[in-house]
Design an enzyme around this catalytic site. Sequence first.
Site, PDB file in Angstrom:
ATOM      1  N   HIS A 283       0.844  -1.187   0.000  1.00 38.56           N
ATOM      2  CA  HIS A 283       0.000   0.000   0.000  1.00 38.56           C
ATOM      3  C   HIS A 283       0.885   1.245   0.000  1.00 38.56           C
ATOM      4  O   HIS A 283       1.832   1.330   0.783  1.00 38.56           O
ATOM      5  CB  HIS A 283      -0.896   0.055   1.245  1.00 38.56           C
ATOM      6  CG  HIS A 283      -1.777  -1.140   1.427  1.00 38.56           C
ATOM      7  ND1 HIS A 283      -1.328  -2.310   2.001  1.00 38.56           N
ATOM      8  CD2 HIS A 283      -3.076  -1.347   1.101  1.00 38.56           C
ATOM      9  CE1 HIS A 283      -2.314  -3.188   2.032  1.00 38.56           C
ATOM     10  NE2 HIS A 283      -3.384  -2.646   1.501  1.00 38.56           N
TER      11      HIS A 283
ATOM     12  N   GLU B 123      -1.285  -9.187  -3.397  1.00 39.93           N
ATOM     13  CA  GLU B 123      -2.159  -8.063  -3.733  1.00 39.93           C
ATOM     14  C   GLU B 123      -1.327  -6.787  -3.777  1.00 39.93           C
ATOM     15  O   GLU B 123      -0.744  -6.379  -2.772  1.00 39.93           O
ATOM     16  CB  GLU B 123      -3.279  -7.921  -2.700  1.00 39.93           C
ATOM     17  CG  GLU B 123      -4.226  -6.766  -3.009  1.00 39.93           C
ATOM     18  CD  GLU B 123      -5.318  -6.631  -1.970  1.00 39.93           C
ATOM     19  OE1 GLU B 123      -6.395  -7.217  -2.186  1.00 39.93           O
ATOM     20  OE2 GLU B 123      -5.083  -5.967  -0.949  1.00 39.93           O
TER      21      GLU B 123
ATOM     22  N   ASP C 174      -1.829  -3.202  -3.845  1.00 43.80           N
ATOM     23  CA  ASP C 174      -3.031  -2.465  -3.475  1.00 43.80           C
ATOM     24  C   ASP C 174      -2.801  -0.958  -3.555  1.00 43.80           C
ATOM     25  O   ASP C 174      -1.804  -0.476  -4.098  1.00 43.80           O
ATOM     26  CB  ASP C 174      -3.456  -2.896  -2.068  1.00 43.80           C
ATOM     27  CG  ASP C 174      -4.962  -2.779  -1.853  1.00 43.80           C
ATOM     28  OD1 ASP C 174      -5.628  -2.082  -2.629  1.00 43.80           O
ATOM     29  OD2 ASP C 174      -5.469  -3.385  -0.896  1.00 43.80           O
TER      30      ASP C 174
ATOM     31  N   GLU D 275     -36.638   0.272 -80.153  1.00 44.41           N
ATOM     32  CA  GLU D 275     -37.488   0.699 -79.059  1.00 44.41           C
ATOM     33  C   GLU D 275     -38.445  -0.435 -78.738  1.00 44.41           C
ATOM     34  O   GLU D 275     -38.832  -1.216 -79.607  1.00 44.41           O
ATOM     35  CB  GLU D 275     -38.264   1.953 -79.448  1.00 44.41           C
ATOM     36  CG  GLU D 275     -39.070   2.539 -78.300  1.00 44.41           C
ATOM     37  CD  GLU D 275     -39.670   3.890 -78.632  1.00 44.41           C
ATOM     38  OE1 GLU D 275     -40.488   4.376 -77.825  1.00 44.41           O
ATOM     39  OE2 GLU D 275     -39.321   4.467 -79.683  1.00 44.41           O
TER      40      GLU D 275
END
Length: 878
Positions: free
Chosen positions: A312, A342, A344, A706
Amino acid sequence: MNLYNLPIKLGQEFRNNTIRNFRDLLYEVNEGKRVMYRHKNEDKQAHLATQIYHNGHSVGNFIDVFRNKLKAQIIGANGDGIAELTDARVSVDGTRFDLASERLDYDFKNMVDKIEENYKNVNNIVKRIRNVNDFGGDPTGVKDSTTAFVKAFENGFTHVHMTEGTYKVTGLKLPSNTILSGEGKGVTTIRMADETPQENCVVTNRDLDGTANNIVIKDMTINGNKFRQDGALKPAGGSRSSNLRFAGVTNGYAYNIESVDSLLHGIDVTYASDDYFYEGDGIRVNEQLESKFVHIDNCETTGFGDDGITTHHSRHLNITNNYSHHPTMKDEFGRGNNNGIEIDDGTQFTMLNGNTTKHNHAGIEIKAHATTSAPSAIFVNNHLSIEDIRSYNVRHIGHHRAATDVKSKTAKDVVLNNVTAVTPYANKVYENVTPRAMVISAYDGVLVNNLTCVGDGRFTSNQPVVAVQFMAQNVVINNVNITGFKNSSADLKVFGGGNRGKNIKFSNVNIHNSSVNRGIAGGSGVEGFGIYNANLTGTGKGNGIELYNNLAELVGINAVNYTNAAYITDKKYEVAPTALKGGVSAGSTGGGAINERSVYLASSGYSFAHDKNSWLLGANSYSHSYGSRSGVMNSSSSETLKDGFAQTIMNSRSVKSLGNYHIQAGYGDTNTPSTSNTKIDIHTTTGNVRTAGYLKSGQDIGDIGEYFESEDGNEIENGFIVSMNGRYIRKAQRGDKPIGIVSGTAGLVMGDQLFHHKSKFKKDKFGVTLTRLVENKFIDDDGLEQTETIEQPIINDDYDGSEEESYQSRSERPEWSVVGLTGQIYTRIDNTVSANDSITSMNGIGTKDNENGYWHVEEITTPYDKQAGYGVAVVLVK
């Protein structure tokens, strides 16, 4: 005691040195108090004899006087003493003394001096390496060793070592410049005492102010004893309750650590605080409080209550060669978000290499909570995830949904390289969570290179193996192998809809023996999605590629053994198509496709396709294509109009567009585009064709014809001479005035009512179709409403359009025939006709009449055949 110098300028160095000085002063004061206490109450040798006085004289002087008296008594009356005493007066080192007592005193003093010298040497060593047992540490685990560690650590600059055994503690706090070591994992154990409160960490740093530095913990097992106090304890919040924590440490090292049964995290690298930081996305803690330059290597974490290894608000971390596995389940319903590793909130510039995770919620989770900054600049290399629910999970919680969440400001820059997901499945660590080998959400700038995913049949059905979702953008997943996920909804999936991301690329993909549903699946509305170089081998079912729209770029896709190689916008493809997006320039020089939806092919000479849906093909010499749906082909120095649309110039030089819905060709002898250089113009809204030259028929003979309708509604075959009955034709009889011959070689044919019924549009009294200018609205490529003004025929009020679908032009209906009115025409003749004769008609067949005949016979091309009943001649009709 050495105090740190204070710098002249205020700043972080001034702050750190001030904190360290006061901390060291406080330690020295407390140490002085402890020394005085020991001096008064514990020390056995507190003073020298010369320092102690009795009756005005020192004890030392008294001893000297006593010694002289004893000397006189020992010599005796004869002045020599006995023979044995003579030998006793010689010291160990050979020095001769008058008295044995002097010799003994001399040798005793030498021995004491030697002991003191040896003690000083040992003491110098102990200051570097200390055994905690010498300070009262108990390796049997019976007594609490916390105080012993405090004594051994002192104020740092010590290496405290532990022997084999278990040390019971209530939590250790290491000062800076400290090494704590054991004999190895499973050999030396630090175990949390049963009475320890829940908030304590087993091992952490002492100074929680950002100044902690140079701390090494190695070669031991750390047991958090999380089930102490009958398992009633819960994590205390923040980073408390972890086994090993670096909180605001610079130069921290954890080597060869086994973390067992932590109440919270096995290993936590965080900033200098017990609490985590939740002050908003884009806001960081003071950098000076962060942990920096921390290395976690060869550690094993298991039985953790939350994450095995976590970080962290720290930076410059190196996490290598670790194994995090099998968190402790809270109860039968599972613990929750237990991740092997983790990364984080707020972590930056972190490297992970050579790690392994097993049986966690996520093997590696790179994530942040909604109210804090996300990790960024994270590099994962050589990771093996085994039986984790989500092998690799990259997300910023609370920033996923476009309708309610703001886009993350900080979730950026993640690289995963050489990563493997082995048998991800719902292992019940976290109930009601669907498995993924990899999922990326809310992040901007994720590079995945060399991803291998292997399933074994335990994967939850109807879930994607790899998913990119929830506003993720600028994601590249390259070099992918996927196999063994037969019940998955898709092997690779991009989610669309309201929370869709953008700019997502899959490249160099191998999928084999995997999903029976979809190999690669796209989502609705995803911009910038591309699949490149994919080898997809199915199981005989499903779609190799499945897309909801045609926005994706597809290049080099080989999909075999699927029901459909590709299924795109409800269209089935036997072979996966190639689709290129963005401005495309190929086989060209000296120009380019400027707009993302323009094309520039086989062109040169500073030519450009400027706008959306504009193109240049085989163009050069300053040709320019402006306007949507507009292009220049096989031309030089030509251009379409700016802000126009539906313009085409081909095979031209120096031609400028006449406007919308024109197809032009022409030539000019200068390099300046001009409308006056137009030679052919086709106006697609009116059907008018204009040419500055003439029209030629490519046949050796031909006529102008034609369409006319037969009187009886039946077909009249080629070569019959016809006359009129009102507006209908029939085979001409003798005495009729013929109008022409039914022809199959007319070079110019008129009167074929193409595309719609003759009564669809209003006409004036002279048969001219009436038109008017109409403003039509349409939605452009950007989803915006636009208006265009065009000339359109006016539809009759009573025209209901019911015949539109079944309508056939006159050329498709047998009762209508082309009658050659002038020119050279193949004509049926009888046996009376020769070349240079004039003819009249009998039942539609020409017969000789050189007096009253009306057409000249040029040559007989097929002689008369009695069985057929006619021959064929070329007749000039005028």
